[in-house]
Motif scaffolding. Structure first.
Motif, PDB file in Angstrom:
ATOM      1  N   PRO A 166       0.795  -1.223   0.000  1.00 17.93           N
ATOM      2  CA  PRO A 166       0.000   0.000   0.000  1.00 17.93           C
ATOM      3  C   PRO A 166       0.825   1.268   0.000  1.00 17.93           C
ATOM      4  O   PRO A 166       0.349   2.311  -0.446  1.00 17.93           O
ATOM      5  N   PRO A 169      -3.221   6.770   0.645  1.00 11.84           N
ATOM      6  CA  PRO A 169      -4.477   6.330   1.264  1.00 11.84           C
ATOM      7  C   PRO A 169      -5.410   5.708   0.222  1.00 11.84           C
ATOM      8  O   PRO A 169      -5.292   5.933  -0.975  1.00 11.84           O
ATOM      9  N   LEU A 170      -6.359   4.931   0.713  1.00 10.13           N
ATOM     10  CA  LEU A 170      -7.407   4.377  -0.135  1.00 10.13           C
ATOM     11  C   LEU A 170      -8.507   5.416  -0.361  1.00 10.13           C
ATOM     12  O   LEU A 170      -8.785   6.233   0.516  1.00 10.13           O
ATOM     13  N   ALA A 172      -8.783  -3.804   4.459  1.00  9.03           N
ATOM     14  CA  ALA A 172      -7.665  -2.954   4.070  1.00  9.03           C
ATOM     15  C   ALA A 172      -6.635  -2.853   5.194  1.00  9.03           C
ATOM     16  O   ALA A 172      -5.423  -2.927   4.965  1.00  9.03           O
ATOM     17  N   ARG A 173      -7.118  -2.693   6.414  1.00  9.18           N
ATOM     18  CA  ARG A 173      -6.194  -2.630   7.555  1.00  9.18           C
ATOM     19  C   ARG A 173      -5.405  -3.934   7.675  1.00  9.18           C
ATOM     20  O   ARG A 173      -4.197  -3.920   7.931  1.00  9.18           O
ATOM     21  N   TRP A 222      -3.048  -1.240   4.881  1.00  6.32           N
ATOM     22  CA  TRP A 222      -3.426   0.150   4.676  1.00  6.32           C
ATOM     23  C   TRP A 222      -3.624   0.839   6.017  1.00  6.32           C
ATOM     24  O   TRP A 222      -4.123   0.232   6.978  1.00  6.32           O
ATOM     25  N   ALA A 247      -7.529   6.429   4.755  1.00  9.80           N
ATOM     26  CA  ALA A 247      -8.440   6.412   3.612  1.00  9.80           C
ATOM     27  C   ALA A 247      -9.173   7.742   3.508  1.00  9.80           C
ATOM     28  O   ALA A 247      -9.361   8.455   4.491  1.00  9.80           O
ATOM     29  N   LEU A 265      -9.171   2.804   9.945  1.00 11.94           N
ATOM     30  CA  LEU A 265      -8.302   3.615   9.098  1.00 11.94           C
ATOM     31  C   LEU A 265      -8.404   5.083   9.485  1.00 11.94           C
ATOM     32  O   LEU A 265      -9.486   5.576   9.818  1.00 11.94           O
TER      33      LEU A 265
END
Length: 228
Positions: free
Chosen positions: A28, A32-33, A51-52, A56, A59, A70
């Motif tokens: 990643p 950020p996402l 995602a975490r 990541w 976001a 996030l």
């Protein structure tokens, strides 16, 4: 008249966790996402923990949304959305509620934009633009039934669409996959001239979320309704 079985929705969507995790995997870095629009229809509550877990840290969220997994960010990368759809991370399906044999030369759906070329079987599917299926102009599009790509016959209505099954023999209660199977959402994005993330983010409230699509029977009986 046939009846829908208990706990068997007419229209539903599933989000295979393995496909989402695969779309989010990879280094990643510090970017950020982009999880705006409720993670583009995948659900912030579903995507943020995944995602975490794969690394990541932050976001970009739509106003009023966030997730403890996030940190909030001011920018975000949305490339994961395309990867998720390519991997079948969102599967939208509905039941067939009526089947009808028609002769050649039959106008189908409103507006007379589709006419049968030969004797054929039409199947009425319980999903329409009120559920988030993009209206197409010009008419067209395809769906999947039992491993076959079948054309949509005419205009997509508010609550339903009609499929030309040709010589195939679909039955009431059969599952039709609108996108996420043999017909990827990327094709719907092309047909509707919309970015690939938007059709999946606009599903209606009647679409039931099913985490495991195998829980839905393929031959559930549903109320029969006359074809237009």
């Amino acid at each position: 008249m046939s009846q829908t079985r208990a706990n068997q929705p007419l229209r539903w969507v599933s989000y295979p966790a393995s496909a989402l995790a695969d779309a989010l995997s990879g280094p990643p870095g510090d970017t950020p996402l982009d999880l705006r629009h409720d993670a583009y229809g995948f659900g912030v509550h579903r995507v943020a923990p995944l995602a975490r877990d794969v690394g990541w840290n932050s976001a970009l969220f739509s106003p009023g949304q966030s997730h403890a997994a996030l940190q909030d960010a001011s920018t975000g990368d949305d490339s994961w959305v395309m990867r998720a759809h390519e991997r079948g991370g969102q599967v939208l399906s509905a039941q067939i509620v009526h089947v009808k044999q028609v002769p050649a030369g039959e106008d189908v759906s409103y507006g007379g934009c589709y006419r049968t070329q030969t004797e054929t079987t039409l199947a009425l599917v319980a999903i329409g633009f009120a559920d988030g299926v993009p209206r197409l102009d010009p008419v067209g599009g395809w769906v999947e039934w039992s491993g076959h790509r079948l054309p949509i016959a005419g205009r997509i209505a508010m609550d339903q669409l009609i499929v030309d099954a040709g010589s195939h023999t679909p039955a009431i209660g059969d599952r039709v996959t609108i996108c996420g199977g043999a017909v990827p959402l990327a094709e719907w994005a092309t047909w509707s001239t919309r970015p690939v993330g938007l059709p999946g983010a606009g599903l209606g409230e009647r679409v039931r979320v099913m985490e495991d699509i195998q829980r839905v029977a393929h031959r559930t009986l549903s109320p029969a309704r006359p074809l237009p």
